[in-house]
Motif scaffolding. Sequence first.
Motif, short mmCIF file in Angstrom:
data_model
loop_
_atom_site.label_atom_id
_atom_site.label_comp_id
_atom_site.label_asym_id
_atom_site.label_seq_id
_atom_site.Cartn_x
_atom_site.Cartn_y
_atom_site.Cartn_z
N GLY A 736 -62.11 87.99 2.27
CA GLY A 736 -61.36 87.95 3.53
C GLY A 736 -60.14 87.08 3.54
N GLN A 737 -59.53 86.81 2.38
CA GLN A 737 -58.34 85.95 2.33
C GLN A 737 -57.08 86.79 2.14
N SER A 738 -56.03 86.43 2.90
CA SER A 738 -54.73 87.11 2.75
C SER A 738 -53.93 86.43 1.64
N TYR A 739 -52.74 87.03 1.33
CA TYR A 739 -51.88 86.43 0.31
C TYR A 739 -51.38 85.06 0.75
N LEU A 740 -51.15 84.90 2.05
CA LEU A 740 -50.68 83.62 2.57
C LEU A 740 -51.77 82.53 2.43
N ASP A 741 -53.06 82.95 2.61
CA ASP A 741 -54.19 82.02 2.40
C ASP A 741 -54.19 81.52 0.96
N GLN A 742 -53.98 82.46 0.06
CA GLN A 742 -54.01 82.08 -1.36
C GLN A 742 -52.82 81.20 -1.72
N PHE A 743 -51.67 81.50 -1.09
CA PHE A 743 -50.47 80.69 -1.33
C PHE A 743 -50.68 79.26 -0.80
N ARG A 744 -51.33 79.19 0.40
CA ARG A 744 -51.64 77.86 0.97
C ARG A 744 -52.57 77.08 0.02
N GLN A 745 -53.55 77.78 -0.54
CA GLN A 745 -54.47 77.11 -1.49
C GLN A 745 -53.73 76.61 -2.72
N LEU A 746 -52.77 77.44 -3.17
CA LEU A 746 -51.96 77.05 -4.35
C LEU A 746 -51.20 75.76 -4.04
N ILE A 747 -50.58 75.69 -2.87
CA ILE A 747 -49.80 74.50 -2.50
C ILE A 747 -50.73 73.29 -2.34
N SER A 748 -51.93 73.54 -1.77
CA SER A 748 -52.92 72.44 -1.62
C SER A 748 -53.33 71.89 -2.99
N GLN A 749 -53.51 72.79 -3.96
CA GLN A 749 -53.91 72.35 -5.31
C GLN A 749 -52.79 71.54 -5.96
N ILE A 750 -51.53 71.99 -5.74
CA ILE A 750 -50.39 71.22 -6.27
C ILE A 750 -50.38 69.84 -5.61
N GLY A 751 -50.60 69.83 -4.29
CA GLY A 751 -50.64 68.54 -3.56
C GLY A 751 -51.78 67.66 -4.02
#
Length: 984
Positions: A736-751
């Motif tokens: 149930g995750q959108s591309y924006l959810d995955q992008f947010r997770q990517l930025i969180s991991q970088i952070g």
Amino acid sequence: MVEGDCQIQMGRFVSFLQELSCFVTRCYEVVVNVVHQLAVLYTSNKNAPKIIETSGVHFQAMYEHLGELLTILITLDEIIDNHATLKDHWTMYKRLLKSVHHNPSKFGIQEDKLKPFEKLLLKLECQLLDGMIFQACIEQQFDSLNGGVSVSKNSTFAEEFAHTLRTAFANVEAKLGEPSEIDQRDKYVGICGLFVLHFQIFRTVDKKFYKSLLDVCKKVPAITLTANIIWFADNFLIQKIPAAAKLLDKKSIHTVKTQRENFLQQRAQSLTKDMQSYYVFVSSWMTKMESILSKEQRATKFSEDLSNRCNVFIQAIEHMFYRRSMVVADSVTHITQHLQYQALHSISVAKKRVISDKKYSEQRLDVLSALVLAENTLDGPSTKQRRLIVSLALSVGTQMKTFKDEELIPLQLVLKKLDLISELTERVQAQCDCCFLYWHRAVFPIYLDDVYENAVDSARLHYMFSALRDCVPAMMHARHLESYEVLLECYDKEIMEVLNEHLLDKLCKEIEKDLRLSVHTHLKLDDRNPFRVGMKDLAHFFFLNPIRFFNRFIDIKAYVTHYLDKTFYNLTTVALHDWATYSEMRNLATQRYGLNMTEAHLPSQTLEQGLDVLEIMRNIHVFVSRYLYNLNNQIFIERTSNNKHLNTINIRHIANSIRTHGTGIMNTTVNFTYQFLRKKFYIFSQFMYDEHIKSRLIKDIRFFREVKDQNDHKYPFERADKFNRGIRKLGITPDGQSYLDQFRQLISQIGNAMGYVRMIRSGGLHCCSSAIRFVPDLEDIVNFEELVKEEGLSEETQKAARQLDSVLSDLTRNFAEGTEYFKMLVDVFAPEFRSPKNMHLRNFYIIVPPLTLNFVEHSMNCKEKLNKKNKSGAAFTDDGFAMGVAYILKLLDQYQEFDSLHWFQSVREKYVKEIRGVTKQQKVQSTNQDEKLLQTMNLTHKRLEFCLQEFELLYFSLSSARIFFRADKTAAEESQEKKEKEGE
């Protein structure tokens, strides 16, 4: 037992049976010889030569010793009769011999040697194993053939024999069953044996005496001959003299058996009462003994001693004699001398009386000689041989009324006392010998359970183990095994297993349970009120001195301490977070039980190590996805866990790891983070380059430029919300995750990766500050190398001083400066991000508003799950997103572009406006009194306030994160500043 072992053991045992056979044969010869000697002394043949005048002479001692010999034979019969295993193994051994007989060569045995061996076995079986040892002895031919000594027709001897038996029985019967009884039971067995011998020789039965012997069974139904061998006098007398048994009515025989059962029941009922009376009696005796023998009257010390030693009576008595053996030995000498003086005085009076009578006769001369012999023998050490000679001499010396009745009885009493006091040590050892416990080992576990329940009496254990040690000397004579050591090992193992099971292990578990419950009292696990559930003070066990058993000392305190140390250490290594609980339990064990616990120094790590820096570094991609960052507390919290708890990592853990591995690991960790960021930025670039995303972003930038003047330069909330919802149309993952959810997770991991780098730097500074705290003044550090050179110390010392100076210099530099890892990671990626070929990344600032919306939705969802039963996906912090957005904006130098959106102001205005609208509606509905609608309004109001609060928190986090990347300056301003510094 393994097949064939019983035959091997029997084979080893044959040599012992042969020795026993020789002993029994010798006993037979001695019995015949003694009977012949007595028959010659008491002859009814008037023509036969008289050796001495025997009228009035009674050799009581001879009959007593003959009775002891017969008791030995009766005991041997009873032992073999009760030993079923011996008989079974003997049968198996004979069966084996038959097999050998059929094929001797196979077993390497010569046939001519086999037959004599079989004859020997047959002889041993007939003599020993058929239960006829005593019977064969009394059935011997006592009348000498070829006109020798006549025994069976010697009426004088028969009368003397019967008279002596009656006299001995009268002395024994008076004491049987009385508190002052000593060895009368053993003598009673001998009298029964002599009575049967008398019947066998003379074939006459004194019915009255026979009945008297049987009547004793009412007082003493059974007699223990040795160990677990019990002898019933009634069965023995009826079996050995059936002719006399027929003369008695069946009722009297039945009465004896009924009496035996009643006696057993009475004893069982009065056991507790008897034990208490014995306890009081022994305690009072020991008190009296101490007060008499102790030269120093120390009441307090003695009372402690008494309470410790009056538990196992027999061992306590022996221990008392042992402790006072020096005083007892000294006293015995004086008592012996005094008794000898009394006896000599009595004999000298009688001797004078005999000398004063001038009539000469051979009988008078015999009496005088006997008295002189007794005098001479008494005048010396009181050995067993001398006392026997005195007894025999006085048997002759007391005839012809040499002594008056009032003199004779005290003399006999003095001689009896002399016998007892001379054999005091041997008698105490014999009476206190607890080797019978070997056959009653079943008592030991019950005894241990009782000691455990009554911990106050734990000092009794010393006596019980002392009693168990008494079994060892008897076991050392074992002949059926290859070595008696095998038997001792089995015994040792059995006793230790029982001790562990019934005391030590229970004690360990109970102490551990008590410590756990005491430490976890806040949980209220069960009722621990001593008034309701009772209370056991197990600390008494730890005041015991080590117990000696075989070649070891059993130290209960050390055993329990070792168990707790081992348990606490193992459980701490399994769950490091419980170290504080186990440390508390250790302290409690020391305070409550006096146990000297060992600190669990886990090797090369501290108990609060957490995840190791090396582990995180190697698996940084896993770490950043599984952990959530908290910006304010500088802490990482595990996202989910299969355990009841979540792991956390803070600065102290990192500092501990750096102290373990050295500061060199910090640069390596940052290098690993750089490699990780490279991979993540590649995915980031791909997402931003995607046509669907890029086109939407360009459209949003164009739209904002067109409407910014109308919207007061604020990016519309609706536009960001539309982007957030519209991107779901591009596709959704199975969970149930959108591309924006995955992008947010990517930025969180970088952070998260950047947060980890920040924590590494803080941990390094923490480690340096811990190491440098011992330096008195950082501003003024002396040069140790110069000082050492001035003193003219050795080259090694100068080298050590140089090393110390180097370490202090490094520490001071690291502590003062630290490394700007953030600046390094910005400088390394910024040129690439800002280059013309990555123009698609310049659209990032416009995706931040929809991203924040997506993040706030996600954050609210996670926080709401905290209050639910199923906490899967629950979280209260995720500042990695804010760190990631701040870092990427810095890399793209887009702080000004993002600020130009005035996004957070737009959000605030939107929510404040909605909240006011809802508040106004609430006021209207409150007048209409529509409760359902009012409840809905309240929920909407709360939801809006929650959303606004989350946006505020994100705004604060992002503002804090921007400070790390010097958000106050643009890239142009920073480069200008750099040039100015280089120009200076």
